[in-house]
Structure formats: C-alpha cells, structure tokens
Design an enzyme around this catalytic site. Sequence first.
Site, PDB file in Angstrom:
ATOM      1  N   ASP A  13      34.859  45.010  42.485  1.00  0.00           N
ATOM      2  CA  ASP A  13      33.881  45.807  43.239  1.00  0.00           C
ATOM      3  C   ASP A  13      32.834  46.456  42.335  1.00  0.00           C
ATOM      4  OD1 ASP A  13      35.483  45.282  45.539  1.00  0.00           O
ATOM      5  OD2 ASP A  13      36.830  46.873  44.876  1.00  0.00           O
ATOM      6  N   LYS A  16      29.229  42.536  41.747  1.00  0.00           N
ATOM      7  CA  LYS A  16      28.963  41.162  41.290  1.00  0.00           C
ATOM      8  C   LYS A  16      28.090  40.405  42.278  1.00  0.00           C
ATOM      9  CE  LYS A  16      33.383  40.297  40.901  1.00  0.00           C
ATOM     10  NZ  LYS A  16      33.920  41.644  41.073  1.00  0.00           N
ATOM     11  N   GLY A  40      35.198  40.042  48.247  1.00  0.00           N
ATOM     12  CA  GLY A  40      34.151  40.369  49.215  1.00  0.00           C
ATOM     13  C   GLY A  40      32.881  40.644  48.446  1.00  0.00           C
ATOM     14  N   HIS A  41      31.989  39.665  48.404  1.00  0.00           N
ATOM     15  CA  HIS A  41      30.753  39.837  47.641  1.00  0.00           C
ATOM     16  C   HIS A  41      29.612  40.183  48.593  1.00  0.00           C
ATOM     17  CE1 HIS A  41      32.467  37.374  44.059  1.00  0.00           C
ATOM     18  NE2 HIS A  41      33.030  38.551  44.224  1.00  0.00           N
ATOM     19  N   GLN A 222      37.095  39.521  41.900  1.00  0.00           N
ATOM     20  CA  GLN A 222      37.947  40.633  41.435  1.00  0.00           C
ATOM     21  C   GLN A 222      37.433  41.126  40.076  1.00  0.00           C
ATOM     22  OE1 GLN A 222      40.047  37.660  42.651  1.00  0.00           O
ATOM     23  NE2 GLN A 222      39.542  38.580  44.598  1.00  0.00           N
TER      24      GLN A 222
HETATM   25  P1  IMP Z   1      45.628  40.309  46.285  1.00  0.00           P
HETATM   26  O1  IMP Z   1      44.573  39.681  45.467  1.00  0.00           O
HETATM   27  O2  IMP Z   1      45.307  40.349  47.746  1.00  0.00           O
HETATM   28  O3  IMP Z   1      46.985  39.737  46.013  1.00  0.00           O
HETATM   29  O4  IMP Z   1      45.732  41.861  45.850  1.00  0.00           O
HETATM   30  C1  IMP Z   1      46.191  42.250  44.560  1.00  0.00           C
HETATM   31  C2  IMP Z   1      45.400  43.454  44.048  1.00  0.00           C
HETATM   32  O5  IMP Z   1      44.063  43.059  43.815  1.00  0.00           O
HETATM   33  C3  IMP Z   1      45.310  44.626  45.030  1.00  0.00           C
HETATM   34  O6  IMP Z   1      45.292  45.820  44.293  1.00  0.00           O
HETATM   35  C4  IMP Z   1      43.971  44.412  45.715  1.00  0.00           C
HETATM   36  O7  IMP Z   1      43.438  45.605  46.223  1.00  0.00           O
HETATM   37  C5  IMP Z   1      43.172  43.887  44.543  1.00  0.00           C
HETATM   38  N1  IMP Z   1      42.032  43.065  44.941  1.00  0.00           N
HETATM   39  C6  IMP Z   1      42.044  41.790  45.390  1.00  0.00           C
HETATM   40  N2  IMP Z   1      40.809  41.354  45.621  1.00  0.00           N
HETATM   41  C7  IMP Z   1      39.980  42.352  45.296  1.00  0.00           C
HETATM   42  C8  IMP Z   1      38.556  42.487  45.273  1.00  0.00           C
HETATM   43  O8  IMP Z   1      37.791  41.568  45.577  1.00  0.00           O
HETATM   44  N3  IMP Z   1      38.070  43.698  44.866  1.00  0.00           N
HETATM   45  C9  IMP Z   1      38.885  44.706  44.463  1.00  0.00           C
HETATM   46  N4  IMP Z   1      40.204  44.620  44.462  1.00  0.00           N
HETATM   47  C10 IMP Z   1      40.757  43.456  44.867  1.00  0.00           C
END
Ligand code: IMP
Length: 423
Positions: A13, A16, A40-41, A222
């Site tokens: 977040d 990007k 989520g971009h 991420q």
């Molecule tokens: P997962 O990717 O859904 O398995 O989540 C694992 C961790 O990554 C959690 O803490 C989520 O909140 C975090 N996470 C996954 N995708 C994003 C993203 O696009 N932005 C911020 N945090 C993310």
Amino acid sequence: MPNTVIIGAQWGDEGKGKVIDIFAPKADYIVRYQGGNNAGHTVVIGKDKFVLHLIPSGILHKGKICVIGNGVVVDPKALLEEIGMLEAKGIKVDGRFFISHQAHIIFPYHRRLDELKEGMKKKIGTTKKGIGPCYSDKVARAGIRVIDLLNSVVFKEKLKNNLKEKNAILAKIYNAEGYSFEALYREYSDYAGKIKKYACDTTLLLNDAIKKSKRILFEGAQGTLLDVDHGTYPFVTSSNATAGGASTGTGVGPTKIDKVIGIVKAYTTRVGEGPFPTEFEQDLLDRIREKGGEFGATTGRPRRCGWFDSVIVKHSVMVNGIDEIVLTKLDVLDGLEVLKICTAYKYEGRIYKNFPSDIKVLSGLEPIYEETPGWKTDTANITSYSKLPRNAKLYLKKIQKLLETRIVLISVGSERRQTFSSE
Ligand code: IMP
C-alpha cells in the site's frame, strides 16, 4: 526506459498503482509476477478511480501489453469480473492481455481453507482470498495451473485428487462441508472456456519481446516486509514480493532486468496482524488514517499507521537492490508539529541497526527515534521540489541519507499531476 521492477519497500500500500501508472507510458509490457487478487492497485484518472486486483494497472494505457506471469495465483472468477469492469468502462483487453499457462488457479476450497485458518486463534490477518492455500498446493506439487485447466482430462484428474484431500481436511480438521466435484468441474470448465484466449507461454512472449528491445515494467504487489522470505515471517503473504520474484515469477532472467525502483510511503502502514515497531498511538493513528485514506483497497480494513521506519526500508533497499526511490503521500504529514524517524531498535539492552528476523525481537523492541520539525503548509498542490516547505525538504534529505539511496520522485496526492521530481 530500461527493464524495470517496481516494488513496495514497506508492508504494501505504498502507492505502487499510481507510480506504475506514471511509468507505464514509457514501457511496452507491464507484468505482474506474484501475488493474486489480494493486491489492490488504485489509479485515479480525473474523476475516475480504478482499483485493479489482478490485471496490471498498465491496462489503463492504450496499446500497452499486460501480462500475468507464472508466479501469480489467479482466481478466474475475480479475473473475469475485472475484465468485465474494464470493458464496461471502454477499456479493451483482448489482444493485449496475456496470462501464463503456468500460473496457478485459486479454487473455492483455497478461499474456504484461508477463512477457516483465519478463524483460529493465531491468525495472520490475511485477505481471505485463498492466496496462501493456493501457493501451498503449488509448492506441494498438487496445484492446478492454467494449462491444466485447459485440458479437460488433466483437469478432471487433478481436481478429483485435490478434492479427495481437501474435502477430508475440511471434514476432519474443520468440521466443515466439502465441495462437489461435478459443480466445481462445471464452474471451472466454464472459466477455462472464457480465459483460454488470454492464455499463452508468457515466458516466451516476454523473452521474445526483450530480444526485440521492447521495454518491460515489472509490477510488484504487496511489499518487501510481506515477502515470504524477507518479511516479518510468519506475518507475510505467501509469495516473493521482492524484486527477485520478478525473475522467478516471469521466467525473465535477472541479467535482463536493469533497474529496481522502490516505492516508499512517507510514513508506515500495515494491514493485518504482526509486528509494527513504529505504530502510532490512537490520536495520531486516527488523524493519519483519515487524512491518508488508509483503508485496504481489497478488504476495506483500516490500515495500521506509524512513523517512518528507516530500519525496515534500509532492509528493503538491500534485499531488492533498490536503485531509486519514489516517495509517496508526503502531503499526509502536513501540519504535524514534529516528525519522528526510526533509526534503530533496542531490545533487551542491545541496539539493532539492521532488520532482525526474530519475531520475538521484532514484537518486543523499542524504536529509537530521531526528531525533525514538521511544516504547516499544505503540500498537496505543490508542483515542484523547490516549492516544498524547508522542513519537508529536510525530512526528505534525512530519509535519503539514512537509506543511502536517491529519492527521484515525490508524490503529494493520488492524481497523476500531484507528482514531481526531486531536482
Ligand atoms: P494474504 O496475502 O491474503 O495471504 O495475506 C497475508 C498478509 O499480507 C496479511 O497481513 C495481509 O493483510 C497482507 N496483504 C496481502 N495483500 C496485501 C496488499 O496488497 N497490501 C497490503 N497488505 C497485503
């Protein structure tokens, strides 16, 4: 533009989406290499706001070719919805969007297992999109890839084998209902028919493009501290969000990648559970969260917010080999009396100047801060570095010095025009 990787240098977040949108005009191909629709971009163009979860944000630029590489996990339902959303807004996808034969497919049992695990005591705070369980199957060599989905004989056999195992786990461990083979087979065969036209050998596609001197932009999702190897394990996602993932997640060798740009937020945020050394107290948290719109683009969850942590970003600079930094959301810090920058950690009397991988240390440490004066001016409408308030420049200089890396671009809002170079 050289072949460039854009990565998040914190916990995701960092903005990007906006930065990729700025660099996209200079690229021929924009490629996602890891993660899935957990990302989520967000891109704001005039009055239109686009939130893309799977398709590279470059799709918003006419004529650009967008690719989902082998390292991505794909929920076909989410993908088709996203294509539908883009086409409804007049953005054509056919002929310029490709998905790797080797990308792994997310099934409802992955989402269900993700949810059930998250219902237990020790949760990660995932997005519940089935990302972790899908990558687990990939590594366990049980996963179903796009190419498997496209072959009905292979797909049938793999799905049957997977369901045998998943339904047993759901029943025996979670006391939950399983899935019918027939219904899933039908649903996913329908998706297969719809995504077939986008599927190809993207490794060949990209390497051929490089031979023809086309320019590739690798879009990380991420952030570094969520990387399964280099992040705050186990509070991470299940893929390599770092720059190295661009190579393994696309089949483009590291010698073909020229540059890594790190996106760094002017403060720190994180969604989900896990250590966060510089996390704000409630009053500052409310203020920054509100001003920065710090709510997840995928889940809507409020993000945790904190001071700038140079220890984690220094770690990012190192593990990604960051060449240049784009600093985002500087405007969110407008009006603060004093700013703090974390320069080291203290744990049980010992000073840590480097990122400690021990989760016990990370969870129990005390941040050591350097203070710097804030600024009163509103920076959201500033269009050049020279017009920034003196103390904002001082803040940027301090960060740059700590990171030993050049900040090349500064962003002061979500719109394209709210960006300027540091010259
Ligand atoms: P997962 O990717 O859904 O398995 O989540 C694992 C961790 O990554 C959690 O803490 C989520 O909140 C975090 N996470 C996954 N995708 C994003 C993203 O696009 N932005 C911020 N945090 C993310």
